[in-house]
Write an enzyme that holds these catalytic residues in place. Structure first.
Site, short mmCIF file in Angstrom:
data_model
loop_
_atom_site.label_atom_id
_atom_site.label_comp_id
_atom_site.label_asym_id
_atom_site.label_seq_id
_atom_site.Cartn_x
_atom_site.Cartn_y
_atom_site.Cartn_z
N ARG A 65 37.74 -33.06 4.06
CA ARG A 65 36.64 -32.20 4.44
C ARG A 65 35.62 -32.04 3.32
NH1 ARG A 65 37.81 -26.66 7.45
NH2 ARG A 65 39.37 -27.98 8.39
N GLY A 66 36.11 -31.99 2.10
CA GLY A 66 35.22 -31.84 0.97
C GLY A 66 34.25 -33.02 0.85
#
Lengths: 341, 599
Positions: free
Chosen positions: A279-280
């Site tokens: 997600r980062g």
């Protein structure tokens, strides 16, 4: 409703303003968390942004459905209607909905319409705040003080993009996609990790410590308090500029190219920092792309990554209590090593 | 005149401060300025125990309000429904349509809110209040109602806190322009008030026309910087207060005098440091505060504002109490009186213990208790609908129709939140790395305190006395900030350390929490309670302090940090009724494990 302080008159706090603009340009980034000192204009900036968002096209239904949306992003009513022909739509302001502390669950997720139940003896669904925030912003001030059971419903909806209500004999499902914006002061308590993770970008705000900036804040605030309408009028043009900047960037966004080299650098940075999951990385790329669009650049470059890296990654680092430096400086260090800054 | 109950007997206070204005006059002035501009100044934080002095101040403050000003008092455990508003059930049922009930904050629109026992207010309640403060309205989303109602008011926060660890929440304190302390004002001083409601009204009429000039803003901002005031609200409030002071004096322009009032009443109480090159205040010319940021902006035309700034700074400095001045000059940071309470959600949802903290929708299962009254309340509005429904299916109902969705259970606040108090030997003998370990352990504990939901505090002792380095907190950010610079070296005043740890533990207990005391030392005391040297006395004092801990039954742990565990440490643990743990090579991780086991 009180007049909001103009977004363009918010002094300094560049990272916060940039992140809010990025979230407005690409809602899929997952919202912004603004954490930091008291009296730094957190709420002010967010409310100011609400006032200048460009309008959106929406069906005249309770949920402000997008006439162009796919089947599953429409409410039941609009789905039935569209089967018969194209939906009628009009331009409406982007909803910016406050989720105030002390809100009860029935108002947040929706419940039986009390008024109709009492006056007409009818059983009708009264949509809640999540429904109202669909396609817009849901703003929670003091988000770290939000009651646990509300956080739970919020997490569920934010993950699925739809709100499922099963209560008082009702069974309703409606789309609820919104940009989550939270603000708070870490001194009043930590944020639940699951909730923190939901936010695409996180910003740390500090009180400016240089005299000229501080004087400017005090002066502008004083002018505003004296005569809010006149003040807003004076800043109308600047606010208008920001509004058209957002609109332009949104139109431009799909054409912005992300070269492989940039993707690779983003990956390297995330590996270096050991961020959990993908997600980062995804947020980093999206934020850099939205930022490039804001700048009018056709291609995402390292410089864009560098600018948004801290906001996209700092809240995703595993906490290391023995590392004296905060997560911001850890990101900055990694950025420096990788990009030779 | 005799000293009233609750007022400290000691400390013969000089009636007039350095500024030549008595504290009482300043307190009354704060009341008047707040009345002139309630919304612009936010209000007054009034630190004082209940008593005649406070009563007198409150009477004066109330008398200053123009007739018809709404005044509301908010009790400590006010419910959300009463504070913000909600469904008026009785009216709703009799009218047959939803009727909203106004909350206290909305009722107080245009007036004053008095906050009783404000030092103990829950973070959640404070946040609801500050939200109304910031937006000037109450946004209500409750019980099927959605409304926005104007709520512009000033707050008088009655802070009955005792000691440094009890006080208003920072979030609240920051939003009140005036911080007044009535503690040392004696009854015979608390009489006069030079203002009346008519003057307030006259001042309100003048206020909109009064402006603060650029030079004056600079003076206020740079004074705030020189006094180490982090929040920008302080400078904004100072500007508002200066305007209000001008208006109160019937002026149409802000003068130096008004700026001095702002410096004294708004900036001084927030000071965390003094300008580095400090000279006695009465020695002209006063020194320039050395602010690196200012240097580059100084042109030749800046001469005048510089003087102005000095005057504000002088006024502010003169108002800082002498004892605080001494502390500041010692280079010690004044710790904020505010405690850091945790998030509202961090209150343990202990099903059956603690004091009730509202109701939740939910089923009465696994020992959860049904709240009958709230369940009936929840069911009431739907009765007509449900009866009709029953009738539609051919039934006939005369009883109250309760559905599962109506079930309400009482939520309890967990009584025993744990606060782990570290008392750390920072003396020469124990050396700096002990402190580093304690620091690491505190941070490790805090890092997973979301799971544990408890708080951590840190007391260090060295030289002649002990001090609280970190008041009980759940905030990692706050802890890190306080722990950043830990002094080390000097004598070992073990007794003072235990005493202070005890006092902290006691205040945790009084608030319904459970303290755990962790003493980290090599046990070799050499400074007695009164600060004098000598091993024998020091040791005796330490043991007697330890016995006190045992007598009040506080869970405690003695961690012997000496390279070879000593008899002294063991003795200390025995006297304290504590667990004894020799940890000659304690690292942060094993320490935090040990502490967890103790809790």
């Amino acid at each position: 409703m009180p007049i909001p302080f103009p977004f363009s008159a918010v002094v300094a706090q560049e990272e916060m303003k940039r992140s809010l603009l990025i979230a407005a340009i690409d809602p899929s980034i997952g919202g912004v968390l603004v954490f930091g000192d008291r009296g730094t204009g957190k709420s002010t900036a967010i409310r100011g942004l609400a006032a200048l968002l460009p309008k959106m096209r929406a069906v005249d239904c309770v949920y402000n459905c997008d006439p162009e949306a796919g089947e599953d992003a429409l409410c039941a009513e609009c789905r039935t209607k569209r089967a018969k022909g194209p939906l009628k739509s009009r331009m409406v302001p982007v909803p910016v909905v406050d989720l105030p502390l002390g809100a009860t669950e029935d108002r947040v997720i929706g419940a039986l319409d009390l008024e109709r139940a009492l006056t007409k003896g009818e059983k009708a669904f009264e949509p809640g705040l999540l429904a109202r925030a669909h396609r817009g912003f849901l703003y929670i001030d003091e988000v770290n003080l939000l009651e646990d059971h509300l956080v739970d419903s919020l997490l569920d909806v934010a993950a699925s993009g739809e709100n499922l209500v099963e209560r008082e004999g009702l069974s309703i499902r409606h789309p609820a996609r919104f940009v989550l914006v939270g603000s708070g002061n870490p001194e009043e308590g930590e944020l639940r990790p699951q909730l923190q993770d939901r936010f695409g970008l996180s910003v740390e705000v500090r009180t400016p410590q240089d005299l000229p900036t501080r004087m400017k804040v005090v002066r502008l605030r004083d002018e505003f308090e004296r005569d809010p309408p006149a003040f807003v009028q004076r800043w109308k043009r600047q606010d208008g500029k920001v509004r058209s900047q957002i609109q332009k960037a949104r139109d431009f966004l799909p054409t912005v190219d992300v070269p492989d080299a940039t993707l690779e650098q983003a990956g390297r940075l995330c590996i270096k920092l050991g961020t959990d999951g993908l997600r980062g990385e995804l947020t980093l790329i999206r934020a850099a792309r939205a930022f490039a669009a804001l700048k009018g650049d056709a291609e995402v470059k390292d410089a864009h990554l560098v600018q948004v890296a801290a906001s996209a990654l700092r809240h995703r680092l595993r906490r290391d209590p023995l590392d004296e430096s905060g997560s911001t400086s850890r990101v900055e260090r990694a950025v420096g090593e990788l990009f030779g800054e | 005149m005799s000293n009233p109950a609750g007022m400290p007997q000691s400390e013969p206070e000089r009636p007039r401060g350095e500024s030549g204005v008595s504290r009482w006059e300043d307190a009354v002035l704060a009341a008047a300025l707040m009345s002139v501009d309630p919304v612009g100044t936010g209000g007054v934080a009034l630190r004082s125990l209940a008593g005649p002095v406070r009563d007198q101040w409150l009477t004066i403050m109330r008398d200053l309000q123009p007739p018809g000003t709404p005044m509301r008092r908010i009790p400590l455990h006010v419910s959300d429904g009463r504070l913000l508003g909600g469904l008026d059930l009785a009216a709703t049922l009799s009218a047959g349509r939803p009727v909203a009930e106004r909350g206290l904050l909305v009722e107080a629109d245009g007036g004053i809110v008095e906050l009783a026992m404000a030092e103990r207010i829950a973070a959640g309640t404070a946040a609801r209040l500050t939200m109304a403060f910031d937006s000037g309205e109450v946004v209500l989303e409750r019980d099927g109602l959605a409304m926005r109602s104007p709520a512009r008011f000033a707050v008088v926060a009655l802070d009955e806190g005792v000691g440094d660890d009890e006080g208003l929440l920072n979030a609240l304190l920051d939003r009140l322009a005036f911080h007044q302390d009535l503690t040392h004002i004696r009854v015979h001083e608390a009489v006069a008030c030079d203002y009346d409601a008519d003057e307030i009204l006259a001042a309100r009429a003048l206020l909109p026309g009064i402006q603060v000039s650029e030079d004056q803003i600079e003076a206020l901002c740079s004074t705030a910087l020189a006094l180490g005031i982090p929040s920008l609200r302080a400078s904004i409030f100072a500007a508002r207060a200066a305007c209000a002071a001008a208006a109160l004096e019937g002026r149409t322009e802000v003068t130096e005098e008004d700026l001095a009032v702002a410096g004294r009443l708004v900036l001084a109480p927030r000071a965390t440091m003094l300008p580095p090159s400090e000279q006695p205040p009465d020695e002209p010319p006063p020194p320039e505060p050395e602010e690196p940021d200012q240097e580059q902006d100084k042109g030749e035309d800046q001469q005048e504002p510089k003087e102005l700034e000095d005057q504000v700074l002088e006024a502010a400095k003169a108002a800082i109490p002498a004892d605080l001045l001494a502390q500041l000059q010692l280079g010690k940071l004044r710790r904020s009186r505010a405690r850091a309470t945790g998030k509202a959600g961090a209150v343990q949802n202990a099903p059956l213990r603690g004091r009730p903290a509202g109701v939740l929708r939910g089923e009465p299962r696994a020992g959860l208790r049904l709240n009958v009254v709230e369940t009936l309340r929840a069911a009431a509005p739907w009765q007509r609908l449900r009866r009709e429904e029953v009738a539609r299916f051919g039934g006939q109902s005369n009883r109250i129709e309760i559905r599962q969705d109506d079930f309400r259970i009482t939520r309890f606040k967990h009584r025993s939140e744990t606060t782990t108090i570290f008392v750390v030997d920072a003396s020469g003998s124990s050396a700096l790395h002990r402190l580093a370990e304690a620091k690491g352990a505190v941070e490790l504990l805090l890092a997973d305190c979301y799971v544990r939901r408890d708080r951590v505090a840190l007391v260090a002792f060295r030289g002649q006395f002990a001090e609280v380095l970190l008041p009980p907190t759940r905030s990692l950010v706050r802890a890190k900030r306080s722990l950043a610079s830990l002094p080390g070296g000097g004598g070992t005043p073990l007794a003072s350390g235990i005493d202070l740890g005890m006092m902290l533990a006691d205040s945790v207990k009084r608030r319904g929490g459970t303290p755990i005391l962790i003493i980290m030392t090599d046990g070799r005391a050499n400074v007695a309670r009164d600060g004098t040297g000598g091993r024998a006395r020091a040791n005796e004092d330490a043991l007697s302090a330890a016995r006190l801990v045992r007598s009040v039954e506080i869970t405690s742990l003695v961690i012997d940090t000496s390279p070879r565990p000593q008899q002294q440490g063991r003795d200390l643990a025995v006297e304290m009724g504590a667990r004894y743990l020799p940890l000659p090579h304690a690292d942060a991780t094993s320490l935090s494990h040990a502490v967890r086991a103790a809790g």
